[in-house]
Design a protein around this motif. Structure first.
Motif, PDB file in Angstrom:
ATOM      1  N   ALA A  19       0.855  -1.183   0.000  1.00  0.00           N
ATOM      2  CA  ALA A  19       0.000   0.000   0.000  1.00  0.00           C
ATOM      3  C   ALA A  19       0.890   1.231   0.000  1.00  0.00           C
ATOM      4  O   ALA A  19       2.064   1.170   0.384  1.00  0.00           O
ATOM      5  CB  ALA A  19      -0.932   0.013   1.210  1.00  0.00           C
ATOM      6  N   ARG A  20       0.364   2.345  -0.439  1.00  0.00           N
ATOM      7  CA  ARG A  20       1.130   3.593  -0.403  1.00  0.00           C
ATOM      8  C   ARG A  20       1.236   4.098   1.038  1.00  0.00           C
ATOM      9  O   ARG A  20       0.313   3.921   1.832  1.00  0.00           O
ATOM     10  CB  ARG A  20       0.479   4.643  -1.293  1.00  0.00           C
ATOM     11  N   VAL A  21       2.353   4.743   1.340  1.00  0.00           N
ATOM     12  CA  VAL A  21       2.548   5.277   2.689  1.00  0.00           C
ATOM     13  C   VAL A  21       1.469   6.310   3.004  1.00  0.00           C
ATOM     14  O   VAL A  21       0.972   6.383   4.133  1.00  0.00           O
ATOM     15  CB  VAL A  21       3.949   5.877   2.847  1.00  0.00           C
ATOM     16  N   THR A  22       1.070   7.124   2.022  1.00  0.00           N
ATOM     17  CA  THR A  22       0.008   8.094   2.257  1.00  0.00           C
ATOM     18  C   THR A  22      -1.273   7.399   2.704  1.00  0.00           C
ATOM     19  O   THR A  22      -1.978   7.896   3.593  1.00  0.00           O
ATOM     20  CB  THR A  22      -0.272   8.926   0.997  1.00  0.00           C
ATOM     21  N   GLU A  23      -1.584   6.246   2.115  1.00  0.00           N
ATOM     22  CA  GLU A  23      -2.791   5.506   2.495  1.00  0.00           C
ATOM     23  C   GLU A  23      -2.666   4.948   3.901  1.00  0.00           C
ATOM     24  O   GLU A  23      -3.617   5.012   4.695  1.00  0.00           O
ATOM     25  CB  GLU A  23      -3.039   4.375   1.489  1.00  0.00           C
ATOM     26  N   MET A  24      -1.501   4.383   4.222  1.00  0.00           N
ATOM     27  CA  MET A  24      -1.320   3.782   5.538  1.00  0.00           C
ATOM     28  C   MET A  24      -1.357   4.839   6.639  1.00  0.00           C
ATOM     29  O   MET A  24      -1.936   4.623   7.706  1.00  0.00           O
ATOM     30  CB  MET A  24      -0.013   2.981   5.580  1.00  0.00           C
ATOM     31  N   LEU A  25      -0.761   6.005   6.379  1.00  0.00           N
ATOM     32  CA  LEU A  25      -0.771   7.054   7.389  1.00  0.00           C
ATOM     33  C   LEU A  25      -2.150   7.678   7.541  1.00  0.00           C
ATOM     34  O   LEU A  25      -2.550   8.058   8.647  1.00  0.00           O
ATOM     35  CB  LEU A  25       0.256   8.134   7.059  1.00  0.00           C
ATOM     36  N   SER A  26      -2.889   7.787   6.442  1.00  0.00           N
ATOM     37  CA  SER A  26      -4.232   8.362   6.523  1.00  0.00           C
ATOM     38  C   SER A  26      -5.157   7.515   7.374  1.00  0.00           C
ATOM     39  O   SER A  26      -6.115   8.022   7.967  1.00  0.00           O
ATOM     40  CB  SER A  26      -4.816   8.530   5.111  1.00  0.00           C
TER      41      SER A  26
ATOM     42  N   GLU B  27       3.787   7.839  -6.350  1.00  0.00           N
ATOM     43  CA  GLU B  27       4.144   7.111  -5.138  1.00  0.00           C
ATOM     44  C   GLU B  27       3.943   5.607  -5.320  1.00  0.00           C
ATOM     45  O   GLU B  27       2.910   5.152  -5.791  1.00  0.00           O
ATOM     46  CB  GLU B  27       3.306   7.600  -3.964  1.00  0.00           C
ATOM     47  N   ARG B  28       4.936   4.846  -4.906  1.00  0.00           N
ATOM     48  CA  ARG B  28       4.931   3.392  -5.080  1.00  0.00           C
ATOM     49  C   ARG B  28       4.301   2.695  -3.875  1.00  0.00           C
ATOM     50  O   ARG B  28       4.625   3.044  -2.720  1.00  0.00           O
ATOM     51  CB  ARG B  28       6.368   2.893  -5.257  1.00  0.00           C
ATOM     52  N   PRO B  29       3.446   1.700  -4.083  1.00  0.00           N
ATOM     53  CA  PRO B  29       2.976   0.886  -2.950  1.00  0.00           C
ATOM     54  C   PRO B  29       4.138   0.095  -2.355  1.00  0.00           C
ATOM     55  O   PRO B  29       4.950  -0.483  -3.079  1.00  0.00           O
ATOM     56  CB  PRO B  29       1.932  -0.047  -3.588  1.00  0.00           C
ATOM     57  N   VAL B  30       4.222   0.074  -1.025  1.00  0.00           N
ATOM     58  CA  VAL B  30       5.296  -0.612  -0.306  1.00  0.00           C
ATOM     59  C   VAL B  30       4.676  -1.477   0.789  1.00  0.00           C
ATOM     60  O   VAL B  30       3.475  -1.431   1.026  1.00  0.00           O
ATOM     61  CB  VAL B  30       6.289   0.404   0.297  1.00  0.00           C
ATOM     62  N   VAL B  31       5.514  -2.243   1.483  1.00  0.00           N
ATOM     63  CA  VAL B  31       4.949  -3.162   2.480  1.00  0.00           C
ATOM     64  C   VAL B  31       4.765  -2.512   3.847  1.00  0.00           C
ATOM     65  O   VAL B  31       3.857  -2.887   4.602  1.00  0.00           O
ATOM     66  CB  VAL B  31       5.792  -4.446   2.638  1.00  0.00           C
ATOM     67  N   ASN B  32       5.613  -1.542   4.195  1.00  0.00           N
ATOM     68  CA  ASN B  32       5.456  -0.915   5.507  1.00  0.00           C
ATOM     69  C   ASN B  32       6.069   0.477   5.501  1.00  0.00           C
ATOM     70  O   ASN B  32       6.733   0.891   4.543  1.00  0.00           O
ATOM     71  CB  ASN B  32       6.028  -1.779   6.631  1.00  0.00           C
ATOM     72  N   GLY B  33       5.824   1.192   6.578  1.00  0.00           N
ATOM     73  CA  GLY B  33       6.365   2.527   6.722  1.00  0.00           C
ATOM     74  C   GLY B  33       6.753   2.791   8.160  1.00  0.00           C
ATOM     75  O   GLY B  33       6.260   2.149   9.099  1.00  0.00           O
ATOM     76  N   LEU B  34       7.658   3.744   8.342  1.00  0.00           N
ATOM     77  CA  LEU B  34       8.077   4.203   9.663  1.00  0.00           C
ATOM     78  C   LEU B  34       7.396   5.537   9.922  1.00  0.00           C
ATOM     79  O   LEU B  34       7.538   6.469   9.133  1.00  0.00           O
ATOM     80  CB  LEU B  34       9.595   4.361   9.706  1.00  0.00           C
ATOM     81  N   VAL B  35       6.632   5.631  11.006  1.00  0.00           N
ATOM     82  CA  VAL B  35       5.824   6.815  11.244  1.00  0.00           C
ATOM     83  C   VAL B  35       6.194   7.484  12.558  1.00  0.00           C
ATOM     84  O   VAL B  35       6.718   6.859  13.482  1.00  0.00           O
ATOM     85  CB  VAL B  35       4.316   6.489  11.239  1.00  0.00           C
TER      86      VAL B  35
END
Length: 304
Positions: free
Chosen positions: A92-99, A280-288
């Motif tokens: 998923a995109r980081v923007t989606e995960m953070l939202s 923006e590329r979909p990725v597996v995880n993000g650091l928030v």
């Protein structure tokens, strides 16, 4: 914009008019100014204790995104957002995960991942060990300083990070994400930063994402360098990225996934310019970076 001119904004919400902050944030550490020789600098107060700086310099040229995080504030912490559910891969995109995370203030992309959509390194979310690995990682827990190092894998479900994490008994508070390679350890560069073994990866300029902190202070940095965009930003080699982290004053630093995965997100919006033509590329995880006053409770207990 000419060198030395600073634009200061305060990010309050998607439709809010920026207010002038009571105090002008520090511009840049002197060593960063010396290294980058900025042509322009923008400063954005994302929230109390979280400051974003955008630097553009013709020296690279480089477009550099710096997020300074005051981890001395008990309500500010680090966390991992993840797109996949073991064992199934997903992105998923980081923007989606953070939202989808109401506590998230800002973040960057996280670990490298397989074609199936699984992280290559460690992933721990709310104390649940979702992926074990002996590749370098960043770990955080409320009330403790961050930790960057090489985990030890114990059996089928346990990890030794800066502290022990037992998969059979999740502690509910540890967050960890993998990366590669470790750049700084105790203020010293780690080996030759993979330049000899992986020259195309380490010694060539690419978009980069990294995290660092100084062991003796409570300041953390998330760094994204745009790349593969001629005339705007060429990206950095790993030695150049490490020089930047040294200039920021960090003593511990980890390289995260880069290339088209690199992105910095503020309040659900991409602040950097990803290099993929599709955006923006979909990725597996993000650091928030999260703001949650539950972190201030002792002992800390995370809610659902």
């Amino acid at each position: 914009m000419s060198a030395g001119v600073v634009v200061v904004l305060t990010l309050l919400g998607a439709c809010d008019t920026p207010d002038r902050p009571a105090r002008l944030p520090d511009r840049l550490p002197g060593a960063v100014t010396t290294m980058l020789a900025p042509d322009s600098l923008r400063v954005l107060e994302v929230g109390e204790g979280v400051t974003y700086r955008y630097v553009w310099t013709s020296r690279g040229p480089w477009a550099v995104h710096l997020l300074e995080v005051d981890l001395s504030r008990c309500e500010i912490g680090l966390g991992v957002v993840s797109a996949w559910t073991p064992p199934t891969g997903a992105r998923a995109r980081v923007t989606e995960m953070l939202s989808a995370d109401e506590r998230a203030v800002a973040g960057v992309n996280g670990d490298f991942f397989t074609v199936e959509g699984r992280p290559v390194g460690v992933e721990v979310v709310k104390g649940e060990v979702r992926r074990r690995s002996s590749r370098p990682a960043l770990a955080w827990q409320a009330g403790k300083p961050p930790w960057i190092g090489v985990p030890e894998v114990w059996g089928e479900s346990a990890l030794q990070l800066g502290w022990a994490v037992h998969g059979a008994e999740p502690d509910g508070v540890t967050e960890a994400v993998g990366g590669f390679p470790e750049l700084l350890d105790g203020g010293r560069r780690v080996g030759d930063l993979e330049v000899t073994a992986r020259p195309a990866f380490a010694a060539s300029r690419h978009p980069r994402t990294a995290v660092g902190y100084r062991g003796s202070s409570a300041t953390g940095w998330l760094v994204v360098v745009d790349g593969r965009q001629e005339g705007y930003s060429e990206g950095m080699t790993l030695p150049e990225l490490t020089e930047l982290l040294e200039a920021l004053g960090t003593s511990e630093a980890l390289n995260l996934d880069g290339g088209g995965s690199s992105v910095m997100v503020l309040r659900g919006r991409a602040a950097s310019r990803p290099s993929d033509t599709e955006g923006e590329r979909p990725v597996v995880n993000g650091l928030v970076v999260r703001r949650d006053f539950k972190y201030c409770q002792a002992p800390f207990q995370r809610g659902p």
